[in-house]
Design an enzyme around this catalytic site. Structure first.
Site, short mmCIF file in Angstrom:
data_model
loop_
_atom_site.label_atom_id
_atom_site.label_comp_id
_atom_site.label_asym_id
_atom_site.label_seq_id
_atom_site.Cartn_x
_atom_site.Cartn_y
_atom_site.Cartn_z
N LYS A 153 -6.82 -4.93 -3.17
CA LYS A 153 -7.72 -5.41 -2.25
C LYS A 153 -8.67 -4.11 -1.28
O LYS A 153 -8.53 -3.24 -1.67
CB LYS A 153 -6.89 -6.14 -1.12
CG LYS A 153 -5.93 -4.54 -0.52
CD LYS A 153 -4.96 -5.52 0.65
CE LYS A 153 -3.72 -4.62 1.12
NZ LYS A 153 -5.07 -3.26 1.57
N CYS B 20 -2.10 -3.06 7.76
CA CYS B 20 -1.75 -3.76 5.84
C CYS B 20 -0.83 -4.70 6.66
O CYS B 20 -0.46 -5.85 5.78
CB CYS B 20 -1.92 -3.19 5.00
SG CYS B 20 -3.66 -2.72 4.75
N ASP C 166 0.65 -1.46 0.11
CA ASP C 166 0.41 0.01 -0.15
C ASP C 166 1.06 1.41 -0.67
O ASP C 166 0.55 2.22 0.34
CB ASP C 166 -0.75 0.21 1.27
CG ASP C 166 -2.22 -0.96 0.71
OD1 ASP C 166 -1.81 -1.97 0.93
OD2 ASP C 166 -3.14 -1.28 2.09
C1 VGL Z 1 -4.94 0.33 5.36
C2 VGL Z 1 -6.34 1.21 7.06
C3 VGL Z 1 -6.71 1.00 6.35
C4 VGL Z 1 -3.62 -0.26 5.31
C5 VGL Z 1 -5.62 0.12 5.39
O1 VGL Z 1 -2.86 -0.04 4.71
O2 VGL Z 1 -2.69 -0.08 6.09
N1 VGL Z 1 -4.86 0.64 6.88
N2 VGL Z 1 -7.17 0.57 4.99
#
Ligand code: VGL
Ligand code: ZN
Length: 197
Positions: free
Chosen positions: A106, A151, A8
């Site tokens: 995702k 994540c 991410d």
């Molecule tokens: C994430 C919160 C919501 C992350 C993704 O990448 O850690 N955290 N969506």
């Protein structure tokens, strides 16, 4: 065979983004360097519809960072982030995306959040990444990215449970740290047999 999984590294998780992680952008150049010495590189991309159920905006009278009970268990409510096709969902502009063999998205189902690169938050709906890694004969994983305590940790723990040999490059991760979630995530990763490097 070892793969680097970059979790991410998107604009919304970097300073100025909707769910900014402190110093989130400071790890980009280190990740780019590590990609150069990896023989398989996978990127994950948080990818939510605008009405995603993890967004506080979808729940009356609830604010970001409050908890809610979902059919699959407790869920943190987040500010709207990583909306499909938005600039916030795009990878950090300096991330060397051309190095990636595979991008796995995702969190695209409205009803369920997905922190882990392997399973959605019900811990059963697969993303398909396990099959990709196994068919490429990849058995060991290096993880880096955002956010350490969500994540990255969920991905690392699922990978270890699936039998992969997992190392998290802690200096190439940054965390959100809600109510001690960073320390808790580190302990849970270690309990699951993940190496923290
Ligand atoms: C994430 C919160 C919501 C992350 C993704 O990448 O850690 N955290 N969506
Ligand atoms: Zn998300």
């Amino acid at each position: 065979m070892t793969a680097l999984i970059v979790i991410d590294m998107q604009n919304d998780f970097c300073p100025g983004g909707a769910l900014a992680v402190a110093e989130g952008d400071s790890i980009v150049s280190g990740i780019n360097a590590l990609m150069k010495s990896s023989n398989a590189v996978i990127l994950t991309q948080d990818w939510h519809p605008a009405d995603h159920s993890s967004f506080a905006s979808q729940h009356e009278a609830q604010a970001p960072y409050e908890m809610i009970d979902m059919p699959y268990g407790p869920q943190v409510l987040w500010p709207d982030h990583c909306v499909i096709g938005s600039q916030g969902a795009a990878f950090h502009p300096e991330l060397d995306v051309n190095r990636a063999d595979m991008v796995i998205r995702k969190g695209f189902r409205r009803e369920i959040d997905s922190y882990s690169a392997f399973f959605e938050n019900d811990h059963t709906t697969p993303t398909g990444l396990e099959g990709y890694l196994r068919t490429r004969k990849i058995s060991s994983l290096l993880l880096a990215g955002l956010a350490t305590d969500f994540c990255v940790a969920y991905s690392a723990i699922d990978a270890a449970k699936l039998g992969f040999d997992v190392t998290v490059c802690m200096d190439l991760c940054r965390g959100i740290d809600l109510d001690g979630s960073l320390e808790a995530a580190k302990a849970q990763m270690q309990d699951a047999g993940v190496s923290l490097a």
